[in-house]
Design an enzyme around this catalytic site. Structure first.
Site, PDB file in Angstrom:
ATOM      1  N   ARG A  32      10.782  -2.633  10.430  1.00 18.73           N
ATOM      2  CA  ARG A  32      11.860  -3.031   9.532  1.00 18.73           C
ATOM      3  C   ARG A  32      12.907  -3.820  10.282  1.00 18.73           C
ATOM      4  O   ARG A  32      13.121  -3.608  11.482  1.00 18.73           O
ATOM      5  CB  ARG A  32      12.563  -1.785   8.965  1.00 18.73           C
ATOM      6  CG  ARG A  32      11.730  -0.923   8.087  1.00 18.73           C
ATOM      7  CD  ARG A  32      12.506   0.335   7.724  1.00 18.73           C
ATOM      8  NE  ARG A  32      13.452   0.091   6.651  1.00 18.73           N
ATOM      9  CZ  ARG A  32      13.126   0.173   5.365  1.00 18.73           C
ATOM     10  NH1 ARG A  32      11.900   0.468   5.007  1.00 18.73           N
ATOM     11  NH2 ARG A  32      14.023  -0.041   4.440  1.00 18.73           N
ATOM     12  N   LYS A  77      18.534   0.678   0.347  1.00 18.46           N
ATOM     13  CA  LYS A  77      18.980   0.508  -1.035  1.00 18.46           C
ATOM     14  C   LYS A  77      19.752   1.730  -1.530  1.00 18.46           C
ATOM     15  O   LYS A  77      20.726   1.605  -2.255  1.00 18.46           O
ATOM     16  CB  LYS A  77      17.749   0.317  -1.929  1.00 18.46           C
ATOM     17  CG  LYS A  77      17.500  -1.120  -2.320  1.00 18.46           C
ATOM     18  CD  LYS A  77      16.445  -1.186  -3.401  1.00 18.46           C
ATOM     19  CE  LYS A  77      15.073  -1.347  -2.799  1.00 18.46           C
ATOM     20  NZ  LYS A  77      14.000  -1.444  -3.790  1.00 18.46           N
ATOM     21  N   GLU A  79      10.583  -2.786  -5.476  1.00 16.96           N
ATOM     22  CA  GLU A  79      10.804  -1.891  -6.611  1.00 16.96           C
ATOM     23  C   GLU A  79      12.139  -2.262  -7.251  1.00 16.96           C
ATOM     24  O   GLU A  79      13.155  -2.339  -6.553  1.00 16.96           O
ATOM     25  CB  GLU A  79      10.846  -0.422  -6.143  1.00 16.96           C
ATOM     26  CG  GLU A  79      10.998   0.490  -7.343  1.00 16.96           C
ATOM     27  CD  GLU A  79      11.080   1.981  -7.017  1.00 16.96           C
ATOM     28  OE1 GLU A  79      11.032   2.353  -5.832  1.00 16.96           O
ATOM     29  OE2 GLU A  79      11.202   2.750  -7.996  1.00 16.96           O
TER      30      GLU A  79
HETATM   31  P1  ATP Z   1      14.965   0.632   1.022  1.00 20.67           P
HETATM   32  O1  ATP Z   1      14.308   1.459   2.072  1.00 20.67           O
HETATM   33  O2  ATP Z   1      16.097  -0.186   1.469  1.00 20.67           O
HETATM   34  O3  ATP Z   1      15.286   1.408  -0.208  1.00 20.67           O
HETATM   35  P2  ATP Z   1      12.471  -0.116   0.091  1.00 20.67           P
HETATM   36  O4  ATP Z   1      11.489  -0.226   1.183  1.00 20.67           O
HETATM   37  O5  ATP Z   1      12.442   1.136  -0.708  1.00 20.67           O
HETATM   38  O6  ATP Z   1      13.896  -0.431   0.613  1.00 20.67           O
HETATM   39  P3  ATP Z   1      11.078  -1.836  -1.658  1.00 20.67           P
HETATM   40  O7  ATP Z   1      11.568  -2.463  -2.902  1.00 20.67           O
HETATM   41  O8  ATP Z   1      10.040  -0.803  -1.734  1.00 20.67           O
HETATM   42  O9  ATP Z   1      12.360  -1.306  -0.921  1.00 20.67           O
HETATM   43  O10 ATP Z   1      10.638  -2.960  -0.625  1.00 20.67           O
HETATM   44  C1  ATP Z   1       9.863  -4.073  -0.931  1.00 20.67           C
HETATM   45  C2  ATP Z   1       9.220  -4.581   0.322  1.00 20.67           C
HETATM   46  O11 ATP Z   1      10.223  -4.930   1.275  1.00 20.67           O
HETATM   47  C3  ATP Z   1       8.353  -3.532   0.961  1.00 20.67           C
HETATM   48  O12 ATP Z   1       7.109  -4.130   1.283  1.00 20.67           O
HETATM   49  C4  ATP Z   1       9.090  -3.121   2.205  1.00 20.67           C
HETATM   50  O13 ATP Z   1       8.197  -2.822   3.236  1.00 20.67           O
HETATM   51  C5  ATP Z   1       9.925  -4.356   2.527  1.00 20.67           C
HETATM   52  N1  ATP Z   1      11.159  -3.976   3.209  1.00 20.67           N
HETATM   53  C6  ATP Z   1      12.088  -3.101   2.788  1.00 20.67           C
HETATM   54  N2  ATP Z   1      13.075  -2.947   3.693  1.00 20.67           N
HETATM   55  C7  ATP Z   1      12.769  -3.758   4.734  1.00 20.67           C
HETATM   56  C8  ATP Z   1      13.384  -4.041   5.994  1.00 20.67           C
HETATM   57  N3  ATP Z   1      14.541  -3.468   6.362  1.00 20.67           N
HETATM   58  N4  ATP Z   1      12.783  -4.932   6.803  1.00 20.67           N
HETATM   59  C9  ATP Z   1      11.628  -5.533   6.438  1.00 20.67           C
HETATM   60  N5  ATP Z   1      10.999  -5.314   5.278  1.00 20.67           N
HETATM   61  C10 ATP Z   1      11.549  -4.427   4.425  1.00 20.67           C
END
Ligand code: ATP
Ligand code: MG
Length: 569
Positions: A273, A283, A47
């Site tokens: 994660r 984020k 996102e």
């Molecule tokens: P955050 O929780 O840090 O705000 P998010 O999951 O909201 O991150 P997205 O932009 O939705 O961020 O993530 C894009 C992809 O990256 C998703 O498929 C998510 O599962 C993966 N992702 C996000 N954080 C991690 C992590 N710590 N380890 C592995 N994959 C991740």
């Protein structure tokens, strides 16, 4: 496999170690073997509401890696369904960061917003099938009707609206006839489902916001689960890989696939994660540090963002190596920072040219060296790589050494310079200290030494041994530099798992600046982004933002030896 479907430019595909097959790669291999798929298609769906971090790097490596290893394809899809939180600048940064990490999506850069028309049609189809309805409860009422983890929800009084009524209301929602929040479109599933995600989830909400790509074309926007499932199916994704927090959303993902006419039936698979000790990978929290100016921005070299790690001087290959070593499982865990730093060190040890720099300088005067004379001393650029060549170091009567490498009242085991003692200058001569100059406060300002002309490195007769070798820079011919020494951003391993706010655990010593450092003359024109090993000190990168000719600014990438053992335990 058809060659046209390959990602030949995926630099990282060659990193893969086929013998180490995680559970996701095993599923993919089984699906190929059983003929369930002939081409593997994955996606990385960030996102654009912030920069990518090291956790995203894991997801990128996994999605692009799985596809490339199977000769398939991977989409880079910006999941841009919430214009209030998103920004074109984030879109651009994400694209740049994925490319830097070494991946290529060819013509498969997509956006959820590319599919707004199709997603809208899916909503209309669900309404037509009696599987979605327009609800008009207030957000508070909706929360109340939803129930809790232990209590079932209640059906909204609007749930019994007819198909015709719903179609008309939804058409008017789309046309802008209502205020934000006045109505929502919900799936009609089961208000008593134990899984709250199935209690008639919202599919669309009214939001008068200008979208960075579709402008004012829409005033209703689909919610993540709905948009994501449809986008996956439209792109023919075979394996939709996501993190464990989506496990409870899988039944909803399946419900959409079962109740919509879509061209593919992707399989959602969750993995844990990546969490990294002594930092945060969220984020939202990263954004907080930036908004409060507790760090210099998304690319602050202390942050675990891809932009920060790039500016810090981490090579993309080291990051891919690190992510690969953390494995893909369903177990929650926190990876130690030393693993990341070791990957960086291993990569840079092979790659980085050596140089000499003095961070905290102390003047040495060689009293028996003729004033005005200089000579050049040859120095190899790398101990094991003759292909990197050598350089000539100017040497003269006045030198800079590290203040730490001299001690007036030195203990027995101090093998560097002391009054009356001898030390070898790297690539140069053995010197002996015979005098000190001090300022009014008694602080040593100059160390006077004699040099032994018979001991020049590489010359016959140079074999005479002394215990210590120190680095140095010619005082007459050197480059002034600012050197930024980074340390861990937080002083505890789990800053986000505590009672107190995570920001109270920021390490006040996370940045120290040496503003009067000296570099050897050969570094006069190093371009930004180049990483060097400063001998005995660590790896340093010419800062991508602030370094320019006439204003040398270097960041410490990593120390030469692991310094985590005593911290991580
Ligand atoms: P955050 O929780 O840090 O705000 P998010 O999951 O909201 O991150 P997205 O932009 O939705 O961020 O993530 C894009 C992809 O990256 C998703 O498929 C998510 O599962 C993966 N992702 C996000 N954080 C991690 C992590 N710590 N380890 C592995 N994959 C991740
Ligand atoms: Mg998320």
């Amino acid at each position: 496999m058809n060659d046209a479907t390959r990602d030949p430019a995926n630099e990282a595909a060659s990193d893969a170690a086929p013998e180490s097959r995680d559970f996701i790669r095993q599923i993919v291999a089984d699906d190929l073997a059983a003929g369930r798929h002939s081409v593997i298609v994955t996606r990385f769906p960030p996102e654009p509401n912030g920069y990518l971090h090291v956790g995203h790097a894991k997801s990128i490596c996994l999605n692009f890696g799985v596809a490339a290893e199977a000769g398939g394809r991977c989409f880079l899809r910006l999941d841009d369904t919430n214009p209030l939180k998103e920004d074109q600048a984030f879109v651009d940064a994400i694209i740049d960061q994925v490319r830097w990490l070494g991946f290529d999506w060819a013509d498969r850069l997509t956006h959820a917003s590319d599919y707004f028309a199709q997603i809208h049609d899916c909503a209309v189809a669900l309404i037509g099938a009696g599987k979605a309805y327009v609800d008009s409860l207030t957000p508070e009422q909706m929360r109340e009707y939803r129930g809790t983890l232990t209590a079932p929800g209640r059906e909204s009084p609007h749930r019994s609206r007819t198909v015709a009524e719903n179609l008309e209301l939804f058409t008017r929602m789309r046309a802008g006839a209502f205020a934000d929040g006045e109505h929502v479109l919900r799936a009609k599933i089961d208000m008593a489902a134990p899984n709250i995600n199935l209690r008639d989830p919202v599919l669309y909400r009214i939001r008068r916001a200008t979208h960075q790509r579709t402008g004012a074309a829409w005033c209703i926007y689909p919610l993540y689960d709905f948009a994501h499932t449809i986008s996956d199916a439209l792109e023919g994704i075979t394996h939709s890989l996501c993190t464990l927090e989506f496990e409870d959303h899988r039944p909803l993902y399946e419900w959409f696939l079962a109740n919509l006419q879509l061209p593919a039936r992707p399989r959602q698979i969750e993995f844990s994660r990546l969490n990294l000790a002594f930092t945060i990978t969220s984020k939202r929290r990263l954004a907080e540090l930036i908004e409060l100016q507790l760090v210099a921005g998304w690319d602050d070299p202390r942050l675990p963002t891809i932009a920060g790690m790039r500016r810090r001087g981490y090579p993309p290959a080291a990051l891919r190596d690190f992510v690969g070593r953390t494995g893909v499982t369903k177990k929650e865990h926190r990876v130690q920072m030393s693993l990341l730093e070791n990957c960086v060190r291993e990569d840079l040890n092979v790659r980085a040219s050596r140089a000499m720099a003095v961070l905290n300088p102390l003047k040495v005067v060689l009293t028996n060296y003729p004033a005005g004379q200089t000579e050049l001393l040859a120095a190899a650029n790398h101990p094991d790589r003759p292909d990197l060549g050598e350089r000539q170091l100017p040497f003269g009567r006045e030198l800079w050494i590290e203040r730490d490498d001299f001690m007036e009242d030195a203990p027995q085991k101090f093998f560097r310079l002391r009054p009356g003692g001898e030390v070898r200058l790297r690539y140069g001569y053995i010197i002996r200290c015979h005098d000190l100059v001090k300022d009014a406060d008694g602080r040593v300002t100059e160390v006077h030494c004699t040099y032994d002309p018979e001991t020049r490195s590489g010359m016959s007769g140079a074999e005479r041994k002394v215990k210590g070798t120190i680095h140095w820079v010619s005082a007459a011919r050197a480059v002034r530099a600012e050197v930024r020494l980074y340390d861990r951003l937080f002083s505890v391993a789990r800053p986000d798992g505590q009672d107190a706010d995570f920001k109270t655990f920021l390490n006040p010593e996370s940045l120290r600046i040496e503003s009067k450092a000296w570099l050897e003359l050969s570094l006069l024109e190093v371009p930004p982004g180049v990483v060097l090993q400063f001998e005995r000190l660590g790896y340093f990168v010419a800062d991508r933002v602030d370094h320019r000719p006439g204003q040398a600014v270097f960041n410490r990438v990593v120390t030469l030896r692991d310094s985590w053992a005593k911290v991580e335990g």
